[in-house]
Design a protein around this motif. Structure first.
Motif, PDB file in Angstrom:
ATOM      1  N   LYS A  46       2.806   5.881  18.328  1.00 58.50           N
ATOM      2  CA  LYS A  46       4.068   6.284  17.713  1.00 58.50           C
ATOM      3  C   LYS A  46       3.796   6.737  16.292  1.00 58.50           C
ATOM      4  O   LYS A  46       2.756   6.417  15.706  1.00 58.50           O
ATOM      5  CB  LYS A  46       5.083   5.130  17.731  1.00 58.50           C
ATOM      6  CG  LYS A  46       4.788   4.027  16.748  1.00 58.50           C
ATOM      7  CD  LYS A  46       5.968   3.057  16.654  1.00 58.50           C
ATOM      8  CE  LYS A  46       5.755   2.048  15.534  1.00 58.50           C
ATOM      9  NZ  LYS A  46       6.907   1.146  15.362  1.00 58.50           N
ATOM     10  N   ALA A  47       4.726   7.508  15.736  1.00 61.30           N
ATOM     11  CA  ALA A  47       4.537   8.096  14.416  1.00 61.30           C
ATOM     12  C   ALA A  47       4.304   7.010  13.366  1.00 61.30           C
ATOM     13  O   ALA A  47       5.057   6.044  13.285  1.00 61.30           O
ATOM     14  CB  ALA A  47       5.750   8.939  14.033  1.00 61.30           C
ATOM     15  N   GLY A  48       3.262   7.183  12.592  1.00 57.00           N
ATOM     16  CA  GLY A  48       2.942   6.252  11.518  1.00 57.00           C
ATOM     17  C   GLY A  48       1.835   5.283  11.850  1.00 57.00           C
ATOM     18  O   GLY A  48       1.233   4.711  10.936  1.00 57.00           O
ATOM     19  N   ASN A  49       1.535   5.073  13.128  1.00 55.39           N
ATOM     20  CA  ASN A  49       0.455   4.171  13.505  1.00 55.39           C
ATOM     21  C   ASN A  49      -0.898   4.859  13.356  1.00 55.39           C
ATOM     22  O   ASN A  49      -1.028   6.058  13.599  1.00 55.39           O
ATOM     23  CB  ASN A  49       0.621   3.678  14.940  1.00 55.39           C
ATOM     24  CG  ASN A  49       1.694   2.601  15.057  1.00 55.39           C
ATOM     25  OD1 ASN A  49       2.290   2.207  14.055  1.00 55.39           O
ATOM     26  ND2 ASN A  49       1.942   2.128  16.256  1.00 55.39           N
TER      27      ASN A  49
ATOM     28  N   VAL B 256       4.821   0.035  10.785  1.00 49.71           N
ATOM     29  CA  VAL B 256       3.649   0.838  11.113  1.00 49.71           C
ATOM     30  C   VAL B 256       2.466  -0.112  11.257  1.00 49.71           C
ATOM     31  O   VAL B 256       2.484  -1.237  10.749  1.00 49.71           O
ATOM     32  CB  VAL B 256       3.360   1.905  10.042  1.00 49.71           C
ATOM     33  CG1 VAL B 256       4.486   2.917   9.979  1.00 49.71           C
ATOM     34  CG2 VAL B 256       3.151   1.268   8.671  1.00 49.71           C
ATOM     35  N   MET B 257       1.427   0.361  11.932  1.00 50.80           N
ATOM     36  CA  MET B 257       0.303  -0.508  12.230  1.00 50.80           C
ATOM     37  C   MET B 257      -0.982   0.296  12.220  1.00 50.80           C
ATOM     38  O   MET B 257      -1.018   1.440  12.673  1.00 50.80           O
ATOM     39  CB  MET B 257       0.510  -1.170  13.593  1.00 50.80           C
ATOM     40  CG  MET B 257      -0.532  -2.192  13.971  1.00 50.80           C
ATOM     41  SD  MET B 257      -0.121  -2.988  15.550  1.00 50.80           S
ATOM     42  CE  MET B 257      -1.427  -4.194  15.660  1.00 50.80           C
ATOM     43  N   ALA B 258      -2.044  -0.289  11.684  1.00 48.15           N
ATOM     44  CA  ALA B 258      -3.377   0.298  11.725  1.00 48.15           C
ATOM     45  C   ALA B 258      -4.287  -0.688  12.442  1.00 48.15           C
ATOM     46  O   ALA B 258      -4.512  -1.796  11.955  1.00 48.15           O
ATOM     47  CB  ALA B 258      -3.893   0.573  10.317  1.00 48.15           C
TER      48      ALA B 258
ATOM     49  N   ARG C 118       0.849  -1.182   0.000  1.00 48.07           N
ATOM     50  CA  ARG C 118       0.000   0.000   0.000  1.00 48.07           C
ATOM     51  C   ARG C 118       0.885   1.232   0.000  1.00 48.07           C
ATOM     52  O   ARG C 118       2.094   1.165   0.292  1.00 48.07           O
ATOM     53  CB  ARG C 118      -0.919   0.037   1.221  1.00 48.07           C
ATOM     54  CG  ARG C 118      -1.966  -1.038   1.278  1.00 48.07           C
ATOM     55  CD  ARG C 118      -2.925  -0.780   2.421  1.00 48.07           C
ATOM     56  NE  ARG C 118      -3.651   0.462   2.240  1.00 48.07           N
ATOM     57  CZ  ARG C 118      -4.803   0.548   1.586  1.00 48.07           C
ATOM     58  NH1 ARG C 118      -5.352  -0.524   1.066  1.00 48.07           N
ATOM     59  NH2 ARG C 118      -5.416   1.714   1.458  1.00 48.07           N
ATOM     60  N   LEU C 119       0.268   2.374  -0.281  1.00 51.15           N
ATOM     61  CA  LEU C 119       0.942   3.664  -0.209  1.00 51.15           C
ATOM     62  C   LEU C 119       0.273   4.486   0.882  1.00 51.15           C
ATOM     63  O   LEU C 119      -0.958   4.559   0.947  1.00 51.15           O
ATOM     64  CB  LEU C 119       0.862   4.404  -1.548  1.00 51.15           C
ATOM     65  CG  LEU C 119       1.546   3.730  -2.734  1.00 51.15           C
ATOM     66  CD1 LEU C 119       1.216   4.466  -4.013  1.00 51.15           C
ATOM     67  CD2 LEU C 119       3.062   3.697  -2.534  1.00 51.15           C
ATOM     68  N   ILE C 120       1.076   5.103   1.743  1.00 52.00           N
ATOM     69  CA  ILE C 120       0.548   5.967   2.788  1.00 52.00           C
ATOM     70  C   ILE C 120       1.350   7.273   2.784  1.00 52.00           C
ATOM     71  O   ILE C 120       2.458   7.338   2.243  1.00 52.00           O
ATOM     72  CB  ILE C 120       0.635   5.315   4.183  1.00 52.00           C
ATOM     73  CG1 ILE C 120       2.095   5.021   4.556  1.00 52.00           C
ATOM     74  CG2 ILE C 120      -0.203   4.034   4.234  1.00 52.00           C
ATOM     75  CD1 ILE C 120       2.285   4.587   5.996  1.00 52.00           C
ATOM     76  N   ILE C 121       0.766   8.314   3.382  1.00 57.30           N
ATOM     77  CA  ILE C 121       1.496   9.565   3.551  1.00 57.30           C
ATOM     78  C   ILE C 121       2.558   9.356   4.628  1.00 57.30           C
ATOM     79  O   ILE C 121       2.269   8.856   5.720  1.00 57.30           O
ATOM     80  CB  ILE C 121       0.538  10.700   3.937  1.00 57.30           C
ATOM     81  CG1 ILE C 121      -0.471  10.929   2.816  1.00 57.30           C
ATOM     82  CG2 ILE C 121       1.296  11.982   4.224  1.00 57.30           C
ATOM     83  CD1 ILE C 121      -1.523  11.953   3.161  1.00 57.30           C
ATOM     84  N   ALA C 122       3.787   9.738   4.319  1.00 56.06           N
ATOM     85  CA  ALA C 122       4.897   9.474   5.237  1.00 56.06           C
ATOM     86  C   ALA C 122       4.919  10.503   6.354  1.00 56.06           C
ATOM     87  O   ALA C 122       4.859  11.712   6.099  1.00 56.06           O
ATOM     88  CB  ALA C 122       6.221   9.508   4.476  1.00 56.06           C
ATOM     89  N   PRO C 123       5.002  10.058   7.612  1.00 60.85           N
ATOM     90  CA  PRO C 123       5.170  11.000   8.720  1.00 60.85           C
ATOM     91  C   PRO C 123       6.630  11.377   8.908  1.00 60.85           C
ATOM     92  O   PRO C 123       7.536  10.683   8.422  1.00 60.85           O
ATOM     93  CB  PRO C 123       4.646  10.212   9.932  1.00 60.85           C
ATOM     94  CG  PRO C 123       4.946   8.788   9.573  1.00 60.85           C
ATOM     95  CD  PRO C 123       4.825   8.684   8.072  1.00 60.85           C
TER      96      PRO C 123
ATOM     97  N   GLY D 268       1.461  11.642  14.385  1.00 56.34           N
ATOM     98  CA  GLY D 268       2.656  12.317  13.914  1.00 56.34           C
ATOM     99  C   GLY D 268       2.362  13.559  13.093  1.00 56.34           C
ATOM    100  O   GLY D 268       1.250  14.093  13.092  1.00 56.34           O
ATOM    101  N   VAL D 269       3.386  14.007  12.377  1.00 55.35           N
ATOM    102  CA  VAL D 269       3.341  15.196  11.529  1.00 55.35           C
ATOM    103  C   VAL D 269       3.701  14.767  10.111  1.00 55.35           C
ATOM    104  O   VAL D 269       4.608  13.948   9.918  1.00 55.35           O
ATOM    105  CB  VAL D 269       4.335  16.273  12.025  1.00 55.35           C
ATOM    106  CG1 VAL D 269       4.297  17.507  11.146  1.00 55.35           C
ATOM    107  CG2 VAL D 269       4.031  16.637  13.476  1.00 55.35           C
ATOM    108  N   VAL D 270       3.008  15.307   9.123  1.00 56.26           N
ATOM    109  CA  VAL D 270       3.310  14.954   7.735  1.00 56.26           C
ATOM    110  C   VAL D 270       4.731  15.385   7.393  1.00 56.26           C
ATOM    111  O   VAL D 270       5.162  16.497   7.731  1.00 56.26           O
ATOM    112  CB  VAL D 270       2.310  15.619   6.767  1.00 56.26           C
ATOM    113  CG1 VAL D 270       2.592  15.181   5.328  1.00 56.26           C
ATOM    114  CG2 VAL D 270       0.883  15.263   7.154  1.00 56.26           C
ATOM    115  N   ALA D 271       5.487  14.504   6.746  1.00 59.18           N
ATOM    116  CA  ALA D 271       6.856  14.821   6.351  1.00 59.18           C
ATOM    117  C   ALA D 271       6.858  15.905   5.272  1.00 59.18           C
ATOM    118  O   ALA D 271       5.847  16.195   4.647  1.00 59.18           O
ATOM    119  CB  ALA D 271       7.561  13.564   5.846  1.00 59.18           C
TER     120      ALA D 271
END
Length: 235
Positions: A88-91, A79-81, A65-70, A156-159
């Motif tokens: 933590k960042a990315g979850n 990372v985990m959903a 999959r593709l996700i927005i990177a933090p 987190g914050v968007v990279a």
């Protein structure tokens, strides 16, 4: 009315103003509610039509999959959903499970829509409170929005923060960036046009010469300016 207005040409969906589909790597959405478990970050890539970096993740069953990177994520991280996951960042997890004061992004506006809010580079919202039946989120604009606690968000914050700090220097660079997003550049100011080209054209000076608030049901040749404005005047 002479020519078609710029707003009308943009809305026609012609190839000149259509975002280039071949510049898109794919759908950048949160995993579906059924998809849970850890995924490994395989690569961090650039998508020409998007201003935030994109992370390519792979699950244990081989699905990618593709996700927005933090910010702070690296190749090899996990990372985990899930309904309950580590903060933590990315979850990704529901707002009801996120502590107050946590920075979040890619927030669902309705449960299950896979992320609609706060997706631009360097942006983040803050979960400021929980109450019975809703969670309060402060968006980057400062607006406080009460949302369904079942809506999911990524920690987190968007990279890609600081992207706007570097000037374009040349109009050509700006042109190519806007071209990737399917937007016209450069464009002429409406008050600088002739009266046959735009309702704000003609006359002298930089004022439109007529009200800028337009009704929602106005014909296409009039729908310019502040369309169906909720309020007018100075605050």
């Amino acid at each position: 009315m002479g020519k078609h207005l710029r707003a009308q040409r943009l809305g026609n969906g012609s190839p000149s103003f259509r975002a280039k589909s071949w510049r898109r790597l794919g759908d950048i959405k949160l995993p579906s509610l059924e998809r849970t478990g850890e995924a490994v970050v395989m690569d961090i890539v650039h998508e020409p039509g998007r201003n935030a970096p994109v992370a390519q993740i792979r699950y244990a069953d081989g699905q990618e999959r593709l996700i927005i990177a933090p910010e702070g994520i690296r190749v090899g991280d996990t990372v985990m959903a899930a309904i309950s996951a580590e903060i933590k960042a990315g979850n990704t997890l529901p707002l009801a499970e996120i502590p107050e004061g946590t920075p979040i992004f890619n927030i669902e506006s309705r449960p299950g829509d896979c992320g609609k809010l706060v997706r631009a580079s360097g942006s983040h919202a803050v979960l400021i409170g929980h109450d019975f039946g809703y969670a309060s989120v402060q968006l980057p604009s400062g607006q406080i929005k009460d949302m369904d606690p079942r809506c999911r968000a990524t920690i987190g914050v968007v990279a890609g923060g600081g992207r706007l700090d570097k000037p374009f220097i040349k109009a050509g660079k700006r042109h190519h960036v806007m071209l990737a997003k399917g937007k016209q550049y450069p464009h002429t100011r409406a008050v600088a046009m002739n009266i046959v080209d735009h309702p704000f054209g003609g006359g002298r000076g930089k004022n439109a010469g007529r009200p800028k608030t337009i009704a929602r049901g106005a014909p296409p040749g009039q729908k310019i300016g502040l369309i169906a404005a909720r309020r007018t005047g100075k605050r």
